[in-house]
Every structure is written in C-alpha cells, then in structure tokens.
Motif scaffolding. Structure first.
Motif, mmCIF file in Angstrom:
data_model
loop_
_atom_site.group_PDB
_atom_site.id
_atom_site.type_symbol
_atom_site.label_atom_id
_atom_site.label_comp_id
_atom_site.label_asym_id
_atom_site.label_seq_id
_atom_site.Cartn_x
_atom_site.Cartn_y
_atom_site.Cartn_z
ATOM 1 N N ARG A 91 0.994 -0.926 -0.041
ATOM 2 C CA ARG A 91 0.047 0.013 0.128
ATOM 3 C C ARG A 91 0.832 1.233 0.080
ATOM 4 O O ARG A 91 1.978 1.335 0.937
ATOM 5 C CB ARG A 91 -0.967 -0.003 1.249
ATOM 6 N N ILE A 92 0.665 2.128 -0.799
ATOM 7 C CA ILE A 92 1.382 3.496 -0.972
ATOM 8 C C ILE A 92 0.484 4.559 -0.379
ATOM 9 O O ILE A 92 -0.421 4.897 -1.156
ATOM 10 C CB ILE A 92 1.921 3.575 -2.227
ATOM 11 N N THR A 93 1.065 5.303 0.771
ATOM 12 C CA THR A 93 0.645 6.487 1.053
ATOM 13 C C THR A 93 1.584 7.617 1.343
ATOM 14 O O THR A 93 2.854 7.420 1.241
ATOM 15 C CB THR A 93 0.204 5.860 2.786
ATOM 16 N N VAL A 94 0.807 8.818 1.163
ATOM 17 C CA VAL A 94 1.547 9.824 1.401
ATOM 18 C C VAL A 94 1.239 10.719 2.565
ATOM 19 O O VAL A 94 0.127 10.517 3.233
ATOM 20 C CB VAL A 94 1.773 10.556 0.198
ATOM 21 N N LEU A 95 1.469 11.775 2.673
ATOM 22 C CA LEU A 95 1.392 12.913 3.849
ATOM 23 C C LEU A 95 1.020 12.067 5.306
ATOM 24 O O LEU A 95 0.163 12.234 5.843
ATOM 25 C CB LEU A 95 -0.071 13.477 3.302
ATOM 26 N N GLY A 96 2.235 11.264 5.479
ATOM 27 C CA GLY A 96 2.202 10.786 6.874
ATOM 28 C C GLY A 96 1.245 9.600 6.897
ATOM 29 O O GLY A 96 0.932 9.194 8.057
ATOM 30 N N GLY A 97 0.839 9.134 5.916
ATOM 31 C CA GLY A 97 -0.079 7.799 5.899
ATOM 32 C C GLY A 97 -1.541 8.176 5.851
ATOM 33 O O GLY A 97 -2.349 7.347 5.770
ATOM 34 N N SER A 98 -1.673 9.594 5.710
ATOM 35 C CA SER A 98 -3.089 9.977 5.821
ATOM 36 C C SER A 98 -3.955 9.789 4.383
ATOM 37 O O SER A 98 -5.117 9.742 4.122
ATOM 38 C CB SER A 98 -3.280 11.415 6.229
ATOM 39 N N LEU A 99 -3.152 9.663 3.483
ATOM 40 C CA LEU A 99 -3.501 9.547 2.031
ATOM 41 C C LEU A 99 -3.065 8.423 1.289
ATOM 42 O O LEU A 99 -2.002 8.194 1.004
ATOM 43 C CB LEU A 99 -3.479 10.709 1.143
ATOM 44 N N GLU A 100 -4.063 7.186 0.888
ATOM 45 C CA GLU A 100 -3.571 6.343 -0.020
ATOM 46 C C GLU A 100 -3.478 6.547 -1.383
ATOM 47 O O GLU A 100 -4.365 6.994 -1.789
ATOM 48 C CB GLU A 100 -4.668 5.097 0.413
ATOM 49 N N VAL A 101 -2.379 6.428 -2.081
ATOM 50 C CA VAL A 101 -2.229 6.602 -3.583
ATOM 51 C C VAL A 101 -2.106 5.511 -4.421
ATOM 52 O O VAL A 101 -2.109 5.661 -5.604
ATOM 53 C CB VAL A 101 -1.268 7.770 -3.917
ATOM 54 N N GLY A 102 -1.879 4.443 -3.951
ATOM 55 C CA GLY A 102 -1.572 3.240 -4.676
ATOM 56 C C GLY A 102 -1.654 1.953 -3.712
ATOM 57 O O GLY A 102 -1.595 1.999 -2.563
ATOM 58 N N ASP A 103 -1.594 0.771 -4.681
ATOM 59 C CA ASP A 103 -1.409 -0.473 -4.131
ATOM 60 C C ASP A 103 -1.077 -1.494 -4.823
ATOM 61 O O ASP A 103 -0.836 -1.256 -6.275
ATOM 62 C CB ASP A 103 -2.689 -0.927 -3.524
ATOM 63 N N GLY A 104 -0.814 -2.438 -4.537
ATOM 64 C CA GLY A 104 -0.351 -3.710 -5.425
ATOM 65 C C GLY A 104 -0.035 -5.116 -4.696
ATOM 66 O O GLY A 104 -0.356 -5.106 -3.533
ATOM 67 N N GLY A 105 0.329 -5.912 -5.349
ATOM 68 C CA GLY A 105 0.476 -7.151 -4.867
ATOM 69 C C GLY A 105 0.530 -8.525 -6.020
ATOM 70 O O GLY A 105 0.467 -8.165 -7.124
ATOM 71 N N PHE A 106 0.735 -9.510 -5.470
ATOM 72 C CA PHE A 106 0.583 -10.869 -6.199
ATOM 73 C C PHE A 106 -0.811 -11.194 -6.422
ATOM 74 O O PHE A 106 -1.668 -11.314 -5.457
ATOM 75 C CB PHE A 106 1.623 -11.931 -5.666
ATOM 76 N N THR A 107 -1.245 -11.536 -7.536
ATOM 77 C CA THR A 107 -2.610 -12.045 -8.091
ATOM 78 C C THR A 107 -2.468 -13.592 -8.610
ATOM 79 O O THR A 107 -1.209 -13.926 -9.125
ATOM 80 C CB THR A 107 -3.211 -11.343 -8.756
ATOM 81 N N ASP A 108 -3.447 -14.208 -8.689
ATOM 82 C CA ASP A 108 -3.382 -15.486 -9.362
ATOM 83 C C ASP A 108 -3.855 -15.577 -10.794
ATOM 84 O O ASP A 108 -4.352 -16.370 -11.386
ATOM 85 C CB ASP A 108 -3.845 -16.530 -8.538
ATOM 86 N N TRP A 109 -4.242 -14.301 -11.303
ATOM 87 C CA TRP A 109 -4.835 -14.082 -12.660
ATOM 88 C C TRP A 109 -4.233 -14.992 -13.494
ATOM 89 O O TRP A 109 -5.123 -15.860 -14.291
ATOM 90 C CB TRP A 109 -4.949 -12.682 -13.267
ATOM 91 N N THR A 110 -3.175 -14.727 -14.003
ATOM 92 C CA THR A 110 -2.371 -15.382 -15.334
ATOM 93 C C THR A 110 -2.400 -16.906 -14.772
ATOM 94 O O THR A 110 -2.325 -17.659 -16.059
ATOM 95 C CB THR A 110 -1.091 -15.014 -15.209
ATOM 96 N N ALA A 111 -1.994 -17.363 -13.657
ATOM 97 C CA ALA A 111 -2.009 -18.842 -13.510
ATOM 98 C C ALA A 111 -3.465 -19.458 -13.608
ATOM 99 O O ALA A 111 -3.391 -20.476 -14.291
ATOM 100 C CB ALA A 111 -1.676 -18.964 -11.988
ATOM 101 N N ARG A 112 -4.453 -18.896 -13.248
ATOM 102 C CA ARG A 112 -5.834 -19.472 -13.575
ATOM 103 C C ARG A 112 -6.005 -19.366 -15.031
ATOM 104 O O ARG A 112 -6.371 -20.481 -15.535
ATOM 105 C CB ARG A 112 -6.906 -18.719 -12.919
ATOM 106 N N LEU A 113 -5.672 -18.416 -15.807
ATOM 107 C CA LEU A 113 -6.033 -18.364 -17.329
ATOM 108 C C LEU A 113 -5.338 -19.105 -18.071
ATOM 109 O O LEU A 113 -5.722 -19.824 -18.796
ATOM 110 C CB LEU A 113 -5.837 -16.663 -17.697
ATOM 111 N N SER A 114 -3.852 -19.282 -17.580
ATOM 112 C CA SER A 114 -3.011 -20.285 -18.374
ATOM 113 C C SER A 114 -2.989 -21.604 -17.801
ATOM 114 O O SER A 114 -2.641 -22.723 -18.582
ATOM 115 C CB SER A 114 -1.668 -19.803 -18.468
ATOM 116 N N GLY A 115 -3.651 -21.955 -16.700
ATOM 117 C CA GLY A 115 -3.703 -23.388 -16.119
ATOM 118 C C GLY A 115 -2.521 -23.622 -15.667
ATOM 119 O O GLY A 115 -2.192 -24.774 -15.648
#
Length: 68
Positions: free
Chosen positions: A22-46
């Motif tokens: 999670r990406i925050t600014v202003l001392g953590g008071s405003l979240e401006v982004g996020d990310g992580g690992f997903t399983d989309w490509t694993a499920r799509l490709s089998g």
C-alpha cells in the motif's frame, strides 16, 4: 521510506494472494496506490507456477496531494 508489516490486514485479502503493498503519502493519511501478487495469469493459463505482480497509482489522488 518505512516498511510496515501488517499480518492482521483485511485490505486486499481475496484479491491479492500473497504479499501486497500500500502506498501512502502525507504521513499515511492519503492512500495513493497499491499492489500485490495475483493468481489471474495462473488461472487463465492453467499453470500453477505462473506469477503475476501488479501495482497502480491513483493519479486523481496524487492531484489531491498537490492541493494539500
């Protein structure tokens, strides 16, 4: 930039499969982004070995930062 472990987090569970960020600014008071690992490509490709790491920045929130 501090790195904070939040094992009790609820945000992103069920969407991100392993670790997430999670990406925050202003001392953590405003979240401006996020990310992580997903399983989309694993499920799509089998292919359970497939890995996908995604991230984003919310440009409209970055604009909010400029106004603060």
């Amino acid at each position: 930039m501090p790195l904070v472990d939040e094992p009790e987090r609820r945000r992103g569970q069920g969407y991100y499969t392993a670790c997430s960020i999670r990406i925050t600014v202003l001392g953590g008071s405003l979240e401006v982004g996020d990310g992580g690992f997903t399983d989309w490509t694993a499920r799509l490709s089998g292919d359970a070995k497939e890995r996908c790491l995604v991230s984003c920045l919310a440009t409209e929130r970055l604009v909010d930062c400029a106004g603060r």
